[in-house]
Design an enzyme around this catalytic site. Structure first.
Site, PDB file in Angstrom:
ATOM      1  N   SER A   1      69.940  71.395  98.845  1.00  0.00           N
ATOM      2  CA  SER A   1      70.667  72.515  99.449  1.00  0.00           C
ATOM      3  C   SER A   1      69.710  73.593  99.947  1.00  0.00           C
ATOM      4  O   SER A   1      68.578  73.723  99.469  1.00  0.00           O
ATOM      5  CB  SER A   1      71.614  73.142  98.426  1.00  0.00           C
ATOM      6  OG  SER A   1      72.490  72.173  97.915  1.00  0.00           O
TER       7      SER A   1
HETATM    8  N1  SAH Z   1      71.615  69.218  93.605  1.00  0.00           N
HETATM    9  C1  SAH Z   1      70.795  68.396  94.479  1.00  0.00           C
HETATM   10  C2  SAH Z   1      71.375  68.164  95.853  1.00  0.00           C
HETATM   11  C3  SAH Z   1      72.521  67.288  95.812  1.00  0.00           C
HETATM   12  S1  SAH Z   1      73.031  66.458  97.274  1.00  0.00           S
HETATM   13  C4  SAH Z   1      69.400  68.969  94.606  1.00  0.00           C
HETATM   14  O1  SAH Z   1      69.125  70.038  94.052  1.00  0.00           O
HETATM   15  O2  SAH Z   1      68.569  68.332  95.256  1.00  0.00           O
HETATM   16  C5  SAH Z   1      74.445  65.704  96.554  1.00  0.00           C
HETATM   17  C6  SAH Z   1      74.116  64.587  95.587  1.00  0.00           C
HETATM   18  O3  SAH Z   1      75.338  64.173  94.971  1.00  0.00           O
HETATM   19  C7  SAH Z   1      73.546  63.361  96.276  1.00  0.00           C
HETATM   20  O4  SAH Z   1      72.339  63.016  95.668  1.00  0.00           O
HETATM   21  C8  SAH Z   1      74.613  62.295  96.039  1.00  0.00           C
HETATM   22  O5  SAH Z   1      74.079  60.999  95.893  1.00  0.00           O
HETATM   23  C9  SAH Z   1      75.275  62.791  94.762  1.00  0.00           C
HETATM   24  N2  SAH Z   1      76.641  62.297  94.540  1.00  0.00           N
HETATM   25  C10 SAH Z   1      77.606  62.063  95.456  1.00  0.00           C
HETATM   26  N3  SAH Z   1      78.722  61.634  94.873  1.00  0.00           N
HETATM   27  C11 SAH Z   1      78.467  61.595  93.527  1.00  0.00           C
HETATM   28  C12 SAH Z   1      79.236  61.219  92.395  1.00  0.00           C
HETATM   29  N4  SAH Z   1      80.495  60.779  92.493  1.00  0.00           N
HETATM   30  N5  SAH Z   1      78.654  61.308  91.186  1.00  0.00           N
HETATM   31  C13 SAH Z   1      77.361  61.730  91.042  1.00  0.00           C
HETATM   32  N6  SAH Z   1      76.598  62.095  92.090  1.00  0.00           N
HETATM   33  C14 SAH Z   1      77.137  62.023  93.319  1.00  0.00           C
END
Ligand code: SAH
Length: 240
Positions: free
Chosen positions: A90
């Site tokens: 993000s």
């Molecule tokens: N917090 C992260 C950014 C997240 S991007 C950081 O600091 O880098 C969103 C993430 O959520 C992605 O890696 C994606 O693979 C994950 N995601 C999507 N759906 C999900 C689910 N149902 N359970 C766990 N993770 C999930």
């Protein structure tokens, strides 16, 4: 006379060398420190994130070490960056804002859904007792766990799995942060929030999401408010 001039010149040259090497130390030696200073003052503090603890950890955390090497030079810019596998780290301001909304403190245990790079977990882990974080993509879960281990964050547990289920063995949590956008807030996760706890999540469709803040009161009742529009990758639906 000639000798005196020579002395003066030598002193001047020495002085100039000292000044030059100090400038070199301040700039070239750790340019990322300066980049982080600017990130915090220009992108975060200027947009009304005022919690001094949040600003302190945003200044201290090496965000560039959480992004792929090829795009490391962009790590401190004012936008999200791709991590591969459809994930994004993000925008720094959004990380700071969501962290502030949780009102973190050292006594808390927190749950994150969507580990991605591990950066948000690292920020939060410096402000709470322990962070449990779930990532659905195995490769991301593994690389985030490695990054966090190598950087010495010892109060973060990464699990590969489906965030919709939460982490029942460790529930309830004082703070829950969802960093991928579900269409609706998952009921299971609200259930895993402690009384007095806070949950922050982007909720909505691919194109239109609100950053929702949930508070669970001491009597178990829930309040909900929006903290503005955001744009996150969708949360992958429950496999089952
Ligand atoms: N917090 C992260 C950014 C997240 S991007 C950081 O600091 O880098 C969103 C993430 O959520 C992605 O890696 C994606 O693979 C994950 N995601 C999507 N759906 C999900 C689910 N149902 N359970 C766990 N993770 C999930």
């Amino acid at each position: 006379m000639t000798d005196h001039r020579h002395d003066a010149f030598a002193r001047l040259a020495l002085g100039a060398m000292v000044v030059l090497s100090m400038i070199k130390l301040l700039t070239a030696d750790d340019p990322v420190t300066l980049q982080r200073e600017r990130m915090v003052s220009e992108q975060i503090a200027s947009r009304a994130v005022r919690n001094p603890d949040v600003l302190r950890v945003m200044r201290a955390t090496p965000r560039h070490l959480f992004v792929p090497i090829a795009i490391r030079s962009m790590a401190y810019e004012d936008h999200p960056l791709p991590l591969g596998y459809g994930a994004t780290i993000s925008q720094p301001y959004i990380v700071a804002l969501m962290t502030q909304l949780l009102r973190p403190n050292q006594g808390q245990r927190a749950l994150e859904i969507g580990t991605g790079s591990g950066y948000q977990a690292a920020i939060l882990a410096q402000l709470v007792r322990h962070v449990y974080t779930i990532e659905i993509v195995p490769e991301l879960a593994q690389s985030a766990a490695r990054t966090l281990r190598e950087l010495g964050y010892s109060n973060i547990t990464v699990r590969q799995g489906d965030g919709y289920k939460g982490w029942p063995e460790e529930a309830p949590f004082d703070a829950i942060i969802i960093t991928a956008a579900p269409l609706e807030l998952p009921r299971t996760l609200i259930e895993q929030l402690s009384k007095g706890g806070r949950l922050v999540a982007p909720v909505g469709s691919m194109w239109q999401q609100d950053l929702i803040l949930i508070e669970k009161k001491a009597d178990g009742s829930i309040t909900r408010r929006s903290a503005g529009a955001v744009n996150f990758v969708p949360m992958r639906p429950d496999a089952k």
